[in-house]
Design an enzyme around this catalytic site. Structure first.
Site, PDB file in Angstrom:
ATOM      1  N   ALA A  34       0.640  -1.125  -0.558  1.00 26.02           N
ATOM      2  CA  ALA A  34       0.123   0.270  -0.028  1.00 26.02           C
ATOM      3  C   ALA A  34       0.798   1.233   0.272  1.00 26.02           C
ATOM      4  O   ALA A  34       0.724   1.989  -1.247  1.00 26.02           O
ATOM      5  CB  ALA A  34      -0.596  -0.219   1.035  1.00 26.02           C
ATOM      6  N   TYR A 103       2.568 -14.322   2.341  1.00 20.16           N
ATOM      7  CA  TYR A 103       3.327 -15.108   2.230  1.00 20.16           C
ATOM      8  C   TYR A 103       5.140 -14.455   3.514  1.00 20.16           C
ATOM      9  O   TYR A 103       5.669 -14.395   2.740  1.00 20.16           O
ATOM     10  CB  TYR A 103       4.240 -16.137   1.856  1.00 20.16           C
ATOM     11  CG  TYR A 103       2.887 -17.297   1.303  1.00 20.16           C
ATOM     12  CD1 TYR A 103       3.795 -18.825   2.497  1.00 20.16           C
ATOM     13  CD2 TYR A 103       2.064 -16.948   0.035  1.00 20.16           C
ATOM     14  CE1 TYR A 103       2.541 -19.990   1.621  1.00 20.16           C
ATOM     15  CE2 TYR A 103       1.179 -17.986  -0.025  1.00 20.16           C
ATOM     16  CZ  TYR A 103       1.496 -19.266   1.100  1.00 20.16           C
ATOM     17  OH  TYR A 103       0.629 -20.946   0.388  1.00 20.16           O
ATOM     18  N   ARG A 104       3.828 -13.628   4.336  1.00 19.02           N
ATOM     19  CA  ARG A 104       4.726 -12.357   4.931  1.00 19.02           C
ATOM     20  C   ARG A 104       5.442 -12.592   6.198  1.00 19.02           C
ATOM     21  O   ARG A 104       6.218 -11.520   6.642  1.00 19.02           O
ATOM     22  CB  ARG A 104       3.704 -11.186   4.420  1.00 19.02           C
ATOM     23  CG  ARG A 104       2.352 -10.809   5.658  1.00 19.02           C
ATOM     24  CD  ARG A 104       2.153  -9.663   4.970  1.00 19.02           C
ATOM     25  NE  ARG A 104       2.655  -8.690   4.509  1.00 19.02           N
ATOM     26  CZ  ARG A 104       1.586  -7.807   4.240  1.00 19.02           C
ATOM     27  NH1 ARG A 104       0.508  -8.022   3.921  1.00 19.02           N
ATOM     28  NH2 ARG A 104       2.099  -6.562   4.149  1.00 19.02           N
ATOM     29  N   ARG A 166      -6.838  -5.084   7.184  1.00 15.15           N
ATOM     30  CA  ARG A 166      -6.731  -6.049   6.329  1.00 15.15           C
ATOM     31  C   ARG A 166      -6.656  -7.604   7.172  1.00 15.15           C
ATOM     32  O   ARG A 166      -6.834  -7.731   8.145  1.00 15.15           O
ATOM     33  CB  ARG A 166      -5.283  -6.349   5.974  1.00 15.15           C
ATOM     34  CG  ARG A 166      -4.656  -5.587   4.789  1.00 15.15           C
ATOM     35  CD  ARG A 166      -5.316  -6.324   3.684  1.00 15.15           C
ATOM     36  NE  ARG A 166      -4.914  -4.868   2.563  1.00 15.15           N
ATOM     37  CZ  ARG A 166      -5.775  -4.036   2.071  1.00 15.15           C
ATOM     38  NH1 ARG A 166      -6.664  -3.272   2.736  1.00 15.15           N
ATOM     39  NH2 ARG A 166      -4.946  -3.159   1.029  1.00 15.15           N
ATOM     40  N   GLY A 260      -5.400  -1.702  -5.512  1.00 16.60           N
ATOM     41  CA  GLY A 260      -4.751  -0.676  -5.823  1.00 16.60           C
ATOM     42  C   GLY A 260      -5.575   0.251  -5.706  1.00 16.60           C
ATOM     43  O   GLY A 260      -4.788   1.647  -5.774  1.00 16.60           O
ATOM     44  N   ASP A 263      -5.817   3.248  -2.835  1.00 11.66           N
ATOM     45  CA  ASP A 263      -4.265   3.499  -2.515  1.00 11.66           C
ATOM     46  C   ASP A 263      -4.584   4.656  -3.618  1.00 11.66           C
ATOM     47  O   ASP A 263      -3.313   5.589  -3.560  1.00 11.66           O
ATOM     48  CB  ASP A 263      -2.749   2.291  -3.043  1.00 11.66           C
ATOM     49  CG  ASP A 263      -3.087   1.389  -1.727  1.00 11.66           C
ATOM     50  OD1 ASP A 263      -3.260   2.368  -0.570  1.00 11.66           O
ATOM     51  OD2 ASP A 263      -2.891   0.469  -2.412  1.00 11.66           O
TER      52      ASP A 263
END
Length: 322
Positions: A34, A103-104, A166, A260, A263
Site C-alpha cells: 500500500a 507469505y509474509r 486487512r 490498488g 491507494d
C-alpha cells in the site's frame, strides 16, 4: 533533501494469476504494498517521494528496489541478512473476485523498527504517509508506526494515516485497539466507509450508516484530525472537516482490476494537497487517480502522470487519441 512525501512500510513481491491458482499456469511478477503504491502514484504526479522499508538480501528485495527507483522514488532501505522479502499471491478467481494469499509472516519488512524511522526522517518531508497494514505486521513494526506518527506530528508535519484494514493480518478488535489511539496524530485520516469504526472509541451508535459516519467523523475532528476522508469505491468519496462536508462521485470507467484503487485515490488526494488544491480539488484528483487504477491492470502500473489526468472524464469512453 526535503521530500514532498515520505512513506514507510512493507513492499512485497506479488505473483499474479489470471485464474484459479489451484489450476496452475503462468504467474506475473509485480511489486505490491500500500505504501509503495502511494509512493509511485505521488511520484508520477510530479512530486519528490521517499520510501523507507526493509527487504531481504534476496532477488525479490533487489527487484523491489529496482522497480521503485525506476519510478524516481528515493529508497531508504535496510537489507535483512536472515529474513526473506515477503511474497503475496493474487488470484483472479472470477471476474469480480480477487483473493490474496500472504507469505509474509516473519518477513524482512515486518522487522521495521525505530532506527529505520530515524534514518528515514533525516532528510525531512512535508507529508508523512502511514497505513494500518504495517502496524499489523509485528509488535516491532507497530511501535515503529506509532513512533513515526508521533514524531511527525511533534515536528509539525502533515500526517496522513490510511486505515487499510486487512482481515488476514488481524481482527477488527485488535486493529481498533491500535488504530484508535494512533489516529490522534493524524492530520488526514483516510478510511473506507466500512473501516471508520476502527478509529473510533465508540463506533456504530448512530441509527443510519450516514449518521454513523458523521458521528465518527465528528469524534475524529474533535480529537484533532483536520480532514476525515471516506472512500466509497464506485460510490465516490467524501471529506469531513470543521468547515463542512464535501462529496465527489467516482469517475465512470470500465473496471477491470480494483486492486490498488484505494491507494491510487490516496495518491491523487495527497498530490493535490501538496499542490495547494482545496478539498474539492483534492477529491477530484483522487477520483481521477482511482479511475485510472480500476481501469488498468496491476496495483500501480496504470497510474497516471500529471499530463495524463485529462484523459479521463474529458473524453468519451472508447476514444482513440490520434
Amino acid at each position: 533533501m526535503n521530500v514532498d512525501l515520505l512513506t514507510l512500510g512493507e513492499s512485497m513481491v506479488s505473483l499474479r494469476s489470471a485464474g484459479p491458482l489451484s489450476a496452475g499456469g503462468s504467474l506475473g511478477m509485480h511489486v505490491a504494498g500500500a505504501e509503495s503504491n502511494v509512493a509511485v502514484g505521488v511520484a508520477r504526479l510530479g512530486h519528490s517521494v521517499a520510501w523507507a522499508g526493509v527487504v531481504g538480501a534476496d532477488p525479490h528485495g533487489e527487484y523491489i528496489l529496482r522497480q521503485l527507483r525506476s519510478e524516481g522514488i528515493a529508497v531508504q532501505h535496510r537489507e535483512h541478512a536472515s529474513r526473506s522479502t515477503g511474497v503475496m499471491f493474487l488470484e483472479q478467481r472470477t471476474a469480480d473476485v480477487t483473493r490474496a494469499f500472504y507469505y509474509r509472516a516473519g518477513s524482512a519488512g515486518s522487522s521495521l523498527g525505530r532506527d529505520d524511522v530515524d534514518r528515514a526522517f533525516r532528510n525531512g518531508a512535508r507529508v508523512v504517509h502511514l497505513t494500518g497494514i504495517t502496524a499489523a505486521l509485528s509488535q516491532e513494526a507497530q511501535r515503529a508506526v506509532e513512533y513515526a506518527a508521533a514524531r511527525a506530528a511533534g515536528e509539525g508535519l502533515e500526517v496522513s494515516l490510511d486505515v487499510n484494514y486487512r482481515s488476514k493480518l488481524w481482527s477488527r478488535d485488535e486493529a481498533r485497539a491500535v488504530l484508535t489511539p494512533l489516529a490522534r496524530h493524524a492530520t488526514i485520516l483516510i478510511a473506507s466507509d466500512d473501516e471508520l469504526g476502527l478509529v473510533s472509541a465508540d463506533p456504530g451508535d448512530a441509527s443510519t450508516a450516514d449518521g454513523a459516519e458523521s458521528a465518527v467523523a465528528a469524534e475524529l475532528l474533535y480529537r484533532g484530525v483536520r480532514e476525515v476522508v471516506v472512500k466509497r469505491g464506485a460510490s465516490g468519496a467524501g471529506v469531513h472537516t470543521a468547515a463542512g462536508r464535501w462529496e465527489s462521485p467516482a469517475v465512470p470507467v470500465t473496471s477491470i482490476d480494483t486492486v490498488g484503487a484505494g491507494d491510487a485515490f490516496t495518491a491523487g488526494y495527497l498530490s493535490a494537497l501538496l499542490d495547494g488544491e482545496d478539498v474539492a480539488g483534492r477529491l477530484h484528483r483522487g477520483a481521477l487517480a482511482g479511475a485510472f487504477a480500476v481501469s488498468t491492470a496491476g496495483d500501480w502500473e496504470g497510474l497516471p502522470r500529471r499530463d495524463e489526468l485529462v484523459l479521463l472524464g474529458a473524453t468519451p469512453s472508447g476514444t482513440t487519441l490520434r
